[in-house]
Design a protein around this motif. Structure first.
Motif, PDB file in Angstrom:
ATOM      1  N   VAL A 369      35.169  49.089  43.247  1.00 42.25           N
ATOM      2  CA  VAL A 369      35.330  50.551  43.335  1.00 42.25           C
ATOM      3  C   VAL A 369      34.107  51.258  42.756  1.00 42.25           C
ATOM      4  N   LEU A 370      33.616  50.774  41.593  1.00 43.25           N
ATOM      5  CA  LEU A 370      32.431  51.379  40.990  1.00 43.25           C
ATOM      6  C   LEU A 370      31.219  51.255  41.899  1.00 43.25           C
ATOM      7  N   ALA A 371      31.067  50.058  42.485  1.00 42.41           N
ATOM      8  CA  ALA A 371      29.950  49.842  43.407  1.00 42.41           C
ATOM      9  C   ALA A 371      30.049  50.774  44.608  1.00 42.41           C
ATOM     10  N   LEU A 372      31.264  50.931  45.101  1.00 42.48           N
ATOM     11  CA  LEU A 372      31.474  51.817  46.249  1.00 42.48           C
ATOM     12  C   LEU A 372      31.168  53.274  45.894  1.00 42.48           C
ATOM     13  N   VAL A 373      31.543  53.679  44.662  1.00 43.41           N
ATOM     14  CA  VAL A 373      31.261  55.050  44.227  1.00 43.41           C
ATOM     15  C   VAL A 373      29.759  55.317  44.216  1.00 43.41           C
ATOM     16  N   ILE A 374      28.994  54.334  43.680  1.00 46.24           N
ATOM     17  CA  ILE A 374      27.533  54.473  43.653  1.00 46.24           C
ATOM     18  C   ILE A 374      26.970  54.570  45.057  1.00 46.24           C
ATOM     19  N   VAL A 375      27.456  53.677  45.929  1.00 46.53           N
ATOM     20  CA  VAL A 375      26.989  53.679  47.327  1.00 46.53           C
ATOM     21  C   VAL A 375      27.321  55.005  47.988  1.00 46.53           C
ATOM     22  N   VAL A 376      28.544  55.516  47.725  1.00 50.42           N
ATOM     23  CA  VAL A 376      28.972  56.780  48.338  1.00 50.42           C
ATOM     24  C   VAL A 376      28.087  57.934  47.868  1.00 50.42           C
ATOM     25  N   VAL A 377      27.760  57.960  46.565  1.00 52.83           N
ATOM     26  CA  VAL A 377      26.907  59.033  46.041  1.00 52.83           C
ATOM     27  C   VAL A 377      25.532  59.010  46.698  1.00 52.83           C
TER      28      VAL A 377
END
Length: 558
Positions: A369-377
């Protein structure tokens, strides 16, 4: 010596024979056809899943006929089933072979299969059967308290899943009542045992389970024997025997022979007792049930002693005492304890493994989830830049598109104006043509008045031909041009009002063009009265009942 009552799940002699004759003949052929069909299927090329099911069905068939054969085919089913990923099929096979092993008195293996089945599938419906069978193993080993614990848990799950069980609810409850009754029977609480047996008999009738019904009649008969009520004992034992005989429950038949022999022994009818007990030993050997052979054999030894045949009585007592000792060795009890401890250990280990997996799953999920948040940003900022550029390009495209639309709109308006002119010209042409035809017809009528009789007929024919002259080509051209201007008007009209005639459609077209009654009469060569009648008829077909509704306005909305 007291025979162990029937596990798992007042009749006069004439009723016994009638029941056997009425049921056995019809059952025998069907059962034989079924097993022959299964063996035929086993010889064909089948998938591992199909072969597992076939071998399991053959094993089930032999459960009440020959325990060794039953175990043999179940072993084949398990060997085949382990190559699959069908846990439910393998668990079902484990439960069935476990039940057969209980009949054979091989309790350690039976218990192991029950625990193996419970490890494969987490299903309440499966657990009910497993708990009943595990309880049976415990009461067979005289551990009645643990057996009752298993039965209580099984009963709780049965009540919880009553709607899902359907008819099996009655079958399982009959078996449960039978087994609880046996525990009271073995602790000499006969009234309580009879109460549970009676309840079980009621459930078995509702579930139409002949196997459990036969067991219950046998157990009720044994209770009456212990109480000295020999007539009631005999009628119940014979009824149970008849049911078992009819359904080819050879294991149950062997047990019934022993029970009836025991009753005759108690009644001091030693010859009859020996007959039934000898048959019981033969049948127990035939089906491969050493436990049944042991209990029946010891009763046979007692019958021989009462008849004065002490030598044979001694031989049988030595033989079956040794067999009983082998069946109740301390090793067997230790093995069962080890299996239960291993099951508890495996269960705890599995629960810990599941807990670890859940923990790892949550940690992995948080990281993902954290990795996805970074990617999304990151993607958000990239997309913002792309969006800004796209908006600029979009504005430019919209500007060009608007210019093209204005050009297309102008072209379409010119084209529509041209088609309208063509349509108006077409209508005027029809009006002029019909006016010409009317004028010619009138002039011919005037000439006809002053003509000779032989010429009047010819002139009349010409007038008729002029009046009946068709305008199909002109009408087709008119309708084609009309549809180009009033796109799909006819199609929508006929979709809503499919029963309109050709003349109705033409009148609708003229009204849609907002032509006056005079113009329509000129085109259709009708009188005003005829046109009014046609308009009234059209309003009725269009369902316009309200006189305030204008016909032309109505057609413009289609």
């Amino acid at each position: 010596m007291k025979l162990l009552p029937e596990h798992f799940f007042a009749m006069p002699m004439i009723r016994y024979f009638l029941l056997v004759l009425s049921i056995a003949f019809s059952f025998d052929g069907a059962a034989q056809d079924n097993i022959d069909s299964l063996f035929a299927e086993a010889k064909k090329e089948k998938s591992a899943q199909e072969m597992t099911s076939i071998y399991a069905e053959i094993g089930t068939y032999y459960t009440f006929i020959n325990l060794d054969s039953s175990i043999y085919y179940f072993d084949k089913a398990i060997k085949m089933g382990k190559t699959l990923k069908e846990d439910s099929l393998l668990a079902e096979t484990y439960i069935r072979i476990g039940r057969t092993l209980i009949y054979a008195g091989i309790y350690d293996r039976a218990l192991q299969y029950m625990y193996d089945a419970s490890m494969l599938v987490e299903s309440d419906l499966l657990k009910i059967r497993i708990l009943i069978n595990i309880g049976t193993v415990h009461y067979r080993k005289y551990d009645f308290d643990r057996a009752l614990e298993n039965y209580a848990e099984a009963e709780r799950l049965m009540e919880k899943n009553k709607n899902l069980l359907g008819n099996n609810y009655f079958i399982y409850f009959a078996s449960l009542m039978n087994n609880i009754g046996i525990i009271y029977d073995n602790t000499n609480r006969y009234d309580s045992a009879l109460l549970f047996y009676s309840r079980g008999l009621n459930y078995s009738r509702q579930g139409s389970d002949s196997v459990v019904m036969g067991n219950l009649y046998a157990n009720i008969g044994k209770i009456y024997q212990y109480q000295g009520k020999h007539d009631l004992a005999k009628s119940n034992l014979l009824e149970g025997f008849a049911i078992r005989k009819a359904i080819h429950d050879n294991y149950g038949v062997a047990r019934s022979y022993g029970h009836i022999g025991s009753l005759f022994l108690a009644m001091q009818e030693h010859d009859s007792a020996r007959f039934y007990l000898v048959e019981g030993v033969k049948k127990a050997v035939e089906i491969g049930s050493p436990e049944t052979e042991c209990y029946t054999g010891l009763l046979l030894a007692e019958a021989n002693a009462h008849s004065g045949n002490y030598k044979e009585a001694y031989r049988l007592q030595v033989k079956y005492k040794a067999l009983m000792d082998s069946l109740n060795t301390i090793t067997d009890t230790k093995m069962i304890t080890q299996i239960e401890m291993q099951y508890a250990f495996d269960k705890k280990e599995r629960e810990e493994a599941i807990a670890r997996q859940r923990k790892e799953f949550w940690i992995t999920s948080i990281i993902v989830v954290l990795a996805l948040v970074i990617v999304v940003v990151v993607l958000f900022f990239i997309l913002q830049r792309i969006r800004t550029k796209n908006e600029q390009l979009q504005k430019e495209r919209f500007s060009l598109a608007n210019k093209n639309l204005l050009l297309e709109k102008g072209a379409l308006e010119k084209n529509l104006e041209y088609k309208n002119k063509e349509l108006t010209t077409n209508v005027m042409y029809l009006m002029k043509k019909n006016e010409l035809l009317n004028d010619v017809s009138q002039r011919l009528l005037e000439i006809r008045k002053s003509s000779r009789p032989e010429e009047k007929e010819k002139i009349y024919k010409i007038i008729v031909e002029l009046n009946s002259a068709t305008n199909d080509d002109v009408w087709q051209d008119f309708e084609l041009r009309f549809n180009e201007v009033y796109n799909d008007f006819y199609e929508r009209l006929m979709k809503q009002f499919p029963h309109l005639t050709s003349n109705d459609r033409k009148l609708c077209a003229f009204l849609r063009l907002n032509l006056s009654s005079k113009e329509i009469c000129a085109i259709t060569r009708q009188s005003i009265n005829s046109l009014n009648v046609s308009r009234a008829r059209l309003r009725k077909k269009l369902g316009i009942d309200n006189s305030d509704t204008d016909l032309i306005s109505f057609l413009e909305k289609i």
